[in-house]
Design a protein around this motif. Structure first.
Motif, PDB file in Angstrom:
ATOM      1  N   ASP A  73     -16.066  -3.635   4.434  1.00  0.00           N
ATOM      2  CA  ASP A  73     -14.919  -4.515   4.738  1.00  0.00           C
ATOM      3  C   ASP A  73     -15.395  -5.739   5.512  1.00  0.00           C
ATOM      4  O   ASP A  73     -15.048  -6.876   5.194  1.00  0.00           O
ATOM      5  CB  ASP A  73     -13.892  -3.783   5.624  1.00  0.00           C
ATOM      6  CG  ASP A  73     -13.147  -2.657   4.904  1.00  0.00           C
ATOM      7  OD1 ASP A  73     -13.000  -2.724   3.675  1.00  0.00           O
ATOM      8  OD2 ASP A  73     -12.706  -1.719   5.610  1.00  0.00           O
ATOM      9  N   HIS A 101      -7.594  -4.589  -3.976  1.00  0.00           N
ATOM     10  CA  HIS A 101      -7.882  -3.186  -3.660  1.00  0.00           C
ATOM     11  C   HIS A 101      -9.325  -2.796  -3.975  1.00  0.00           C
ATOM     12  O   HIS A 101      -9.797  -2.999  -5.092  1.00  0.00           O
ATOM     13  CB  HIS A 101      -6.914  -2.276  -4.428  1.00  0.00           C
ATOM     14  CG  HIS A 101      -5.513  -2.340  -3.882  1.00  0.00           C
ATOM     15  ND1 HIS A 101      -4.400  -2.164  -4.650  1.00  0.00           N
ATOM     16  CD2 HIS A 101      -5.081  -2.563  -2.620  1.00  0.00           C
ATOM     17  CE1 HIS A 101      -3.320  -2.268  -3.879  1.00  0.00           C
ATOM     18  NE2 HIS A 101      -3.708  -2.522  -2.640  1.00  0.00           N
ATOM     19  N   SER A 107      -6.130   1.532  -1.751  1.00  0.00           N
ATOM     20  CA  SER A 107      -4.686   1.355  -1.966  1.00  0.00           C
ATOM     21  C   SER A 107      -3.833   2.459  -1.356  1.00  0.00           C
ATOM     22  O   SER A 107      -2.643   2.522  -1.613  1.00  0.00           O
ATOM     23  CB  SER A 107      -4.404   1.222  -3.454  1.00  0.00           C
ATOM     24  OG  SER A 107      -4.890   2.341  -4.137  1.00  0.00           O
ATOM     25  N   TRP A 151      -5.981   4.677  10.888  1.00  0.00           N
ATOM     26  CA  TRP A 151      -6.912   3.588  11.185  1.00  0.00           C
ATOM     27  C   TRP A 151      -8.139   4.111  11.923  1.00  0.00           C
ATOM     28  O   TRP A 151      -8.026   4.823  12.919  1.00  0.00           O
ATOM     29  CB  TRP A 151      -6.214   2.523  12.021  1.00  0.00           C
ATOM     30  CG  TRP A 151      -7.159   1.467  12.507  1.00  0.00           C
ATOM     31  CD1 TRP A 151      -7.635   1.309  13.770  1.00  0.00           C
ATOM     32  CD2 TRP A 151      -7.754   0.434  11.717  1.00  0.00           C
ATOM     33  NE1 TRP A 151      -8.481   0.236  13.824  1.00  0.00           N
ATOM     34  CE2 TRP A 151      -8.584  -0.316  12.577  1.00  0.00           C
ATOM     35  CE3 TRP A 151      -7.679   0.071  10.366  1.00  0.00           C
ATOM     36  CZ2 TRP A 151      -9.327  -1.415  12.135  1.00  0.00           C
ATOM     37  CZ3 TRP A 151      -8.423  -1.018   9.920  1.00  0.00           C
ATOM     38  CH2 TRP A 151      -9.232  -1.752  10.789  1.00  0.00           C
ATOM     39  N   HIS A 202      -4.190  -3.564   6.380  1.00  0.00           N
ATOM     40  CA  HIS A 202      -4.380  -3.676   4.929  1.00  0.00           C
ATOM     41  C   HIS A 202      -3.556  -4.840   4.354  1.00  0.00           C
ATOM     42  O   HIS A 202      -4.076  -5.660   3.594  1.00  0.00           O
ATOM     43  CB  HIS A 202      -3.954  -2.343   4.296  1.00  0.00           C
ATOM     44  CG  HIS A 202      -3.910  -2.334   2.806  1.00  0.00           C
ATOM     45  ND1 HIS A 202      -4.922  -1.794   2.035  1.00  0.00           N
ATOM     46  CD2 HIS A 202      -2.971  -2.760   1.928  1.00  0.00           C
ATOM     47  CE1 HIS A 202      -4.591  -1.902   0.749  1.00  0.00           C
ATOM     48  NE2 HIS A 202      -3.413  -2.486   0.658  1.00  0.00           N
ATOM     49  N   GLU A 203      -2.288  -4.908   4.718  1.00  0.00           N
ATOM     50  CA  GLU A 203      -1.421  -5.944   4.135  1.00  0.00           C
ATOM     51  C   GLU A 203      -1.899  -7.346   4.518  1.00  0.00           C
ATOM     52  O   GLU A 203      -1.847  -8.256   3.696  1.00  0.00           O
ATOM     53  CB  GLU A 203       0.039  -5.746   4.552  1.00  0.00           C
ATOM     54  CG  GLU A 203       0.666  -4.431   4.085  1.00  0.00           C
ATOM     55  CD  GLU A 203       0.538  -4.156   2.599  1.00  0.00           C
ATOM     56  OE1 GLU A 203       0.502  -5.115   1.793  1.00  0.00           O
ATOM     57  OE2 GLU A 203       0.451  -2.975   2.228  1.00  0.00           O
ATOM     58  N   VAL A 214     -10.485  -0.337   4.326  1.00  0.00           N
ATOM     59  CA  VAL A 214      -9.076  -0.587   4.636  1.00  0.00           C
ATOM     60  C   VAL A 214      -8.352  -1.172   3.424  1.00  0.00           C
ATOM     61  O   VAL A 214      -7.130  -1.118   3.343  1.00  0.00           O
ATOM     62  CB  VAL A 214      -8.929  -1.495   5.880  1.00  0.00           C
ATOM     63  CG1 VAL A 214      -9.258  -2.940   5.556  1.00  0.00           C
ATOM     64  CG2 VAL A 214      -7.518  -1.394   6.458  1.00  0.00           C
ATOM     65  N   MET A 215      -9.096  -1.698   2.476  1.00  0.00           N
ATOM     66  CA  MET A 215      -8.457  -2.261   1.301  1.00  0.00           C
ATOM     67  C   MET A 215      -8.341  -1.258   0.151  1.00  0.00           C
ATOM     68  O   MET A 215      -7.999  -1.639  -0.961  1.00  0.00           O
ATOM     69  CB  MET A 215      -9.163  -3.552   0.852  1.00  0.00           C
ATOM     70  CG  MET A 215      -9.045  -4.702   1.855  1.00  0.00           C
ATOM     71  SD  MET A 215      -7.383  -4.964   2.579  1.00  0.00           S
ATOM     72  CE  MET A 215      -6.441  -5.411   1.102  1.00  0.00           C
ATOM     73  N   MET A 272       0.827  -1.169   0.000  1.00  0.00           N
ATOM     74  CA  MET A 272       0.000   0.000   0.000  1.00  0.00           C
ATOM     75  C   MET A 272       0.869   1.227   0.000  1.00  0.00           C
ATOM     76  O   MET A 272       2.027   1.172   0.346  1.00  0.00           O
ATOM     77  CB  MET A 272      -0.952  -0.041   1.160  1.00  0.00           C
ATOM     78  CG  MET A 272      -0.450   0.419   2.485  1.00  0.00           C
ATOM     79  SD  MET A 272      -1.848   0.447   3.595  1.00  0.00           S
ATOM     80  CE  MET A 272      -3.168   0.938   2.520  1.00  0.00           C
TER      81      MET A 272
END
Ligand SMILES: [Zn+2]
Length: 258
Positions: free
Chosen positions: A248, A213, A236, A241, A203-204, A233-234, A1
């Motif tokens: 999501d 994404h 890019s 946070w 995210h990762e 959160v996905m 990201m």
């Protein structure tokens, strides 16, 4: 990201950057002895990705992996397996997307994560927080834990260092249903704010369990997820946070039901 200011706001800059990344990578590869990967194979795997909706300028082949949209890694072997496996997937509008492979039942109720000792304390905190974030989602089988020995782990978190705009990057699940093998964090962003670190690692881990994404249109659309999700959160780019969005959570519950 990647960082916020390098998202789609300035396409010209983004293109210049991705070209320079590509040049850097080619230059670097000259000094590394590469195994027998033919140009033809790389070209055909690249066109497989572009047929899935990834833009050619967002795809980079480096050290045996395809890197797409800066932070999603797929090994050459795995991509070849996908190409063989897969019939055409639909490519409708934007929203929650997933990779063709998800983490299977043998692993998805306890994805084991190992943090390399070289990971700085602030990133370790973010990794632990990210695991807690994923574990707090209700009505899903998906669960993660941190393990202290590498041999028991599915996913290894380690530090990388590149003067580039990716904050962290991750490998997608493999064709045999295992979680993505690694999350790499770029030391360049060691001083990023704690709530952004937490967002980035959360995210990762989304990539390591198969999510793509939200703000792109590649892979397999997750039906039923909302049509607009600016805080997903996905997406890019990194935000502070502020929790998973309803979209999501729905995507997680749909892909990993109890
Ligand atoms: Zn990403």
């Amino acid at each position: 990201m990647k960082t916020m200011h390098l998202s789609c706001a300035n396409p010209v800059l983004a293109i210049v950057l991705s070209v320079s990344t590509l040049l850097f990578s080619c230059k670097k590869e000259e000094t590394v002895t590469k195994p027998q990967v033919t140009e033809g194979e790389i070209a055909s795997l690249t066109s497989y990705l572009t047929n899935q909706g990834f833009k050619a300028e967002d795809i980079l082949f480096k050290d045996g992996n395809f890197i797409v949209q800066d932070d999603i890694l797929i090994s050459r072997e795995d991509l070849a397996a996908r190409m063989k496996d897969e019939s055409n997937s639909d490519v409708p509008q934007t929203e929650q997307w997933r990779s063709p492979y998800r983490v299977n039942k043998d692993y998805n109720n306890n994805v084991k994560i190992y943090i390399e000792p070289s990971v700085p304390a602030a990133w370790k905190t973010a990794v632990k927080g990210a695991v807690a974030n994923w574990n707090a989602v209700n009505n899903t089988r998906l669960s993660m834990s941190i393990v202290t020995t590498k041999a028991n782990a599915h996913t290894r978190v380690f530090m990388g260092s590149e003067d580039a705009n990716w904050v962290a990057r991750a490998v997608l699940p493999t064709s045999n249903g295992k979680p993505g093998v690694s999350v790499e964090i770029n030391t360049k962003f060691n001083s990023m704010a704690a709530d952004q670190k937490l967002f980035a690692i959360t995210h990762e881990f989304g990539h390591t369990v198969g999510f793509l994404h939200t703000d792109q249109t590649n892979g397999i659309f997750i039906p039923g997820t909302p049509s607009v999700d600016a805080k997903s959160v996905m997406n890019s780019f990194v935000l502070p946070w502020a929790g998973f969005t309803a979209g999501d959570k729905l995507a997680i519950q749909l892909i990993y039901p109890i």
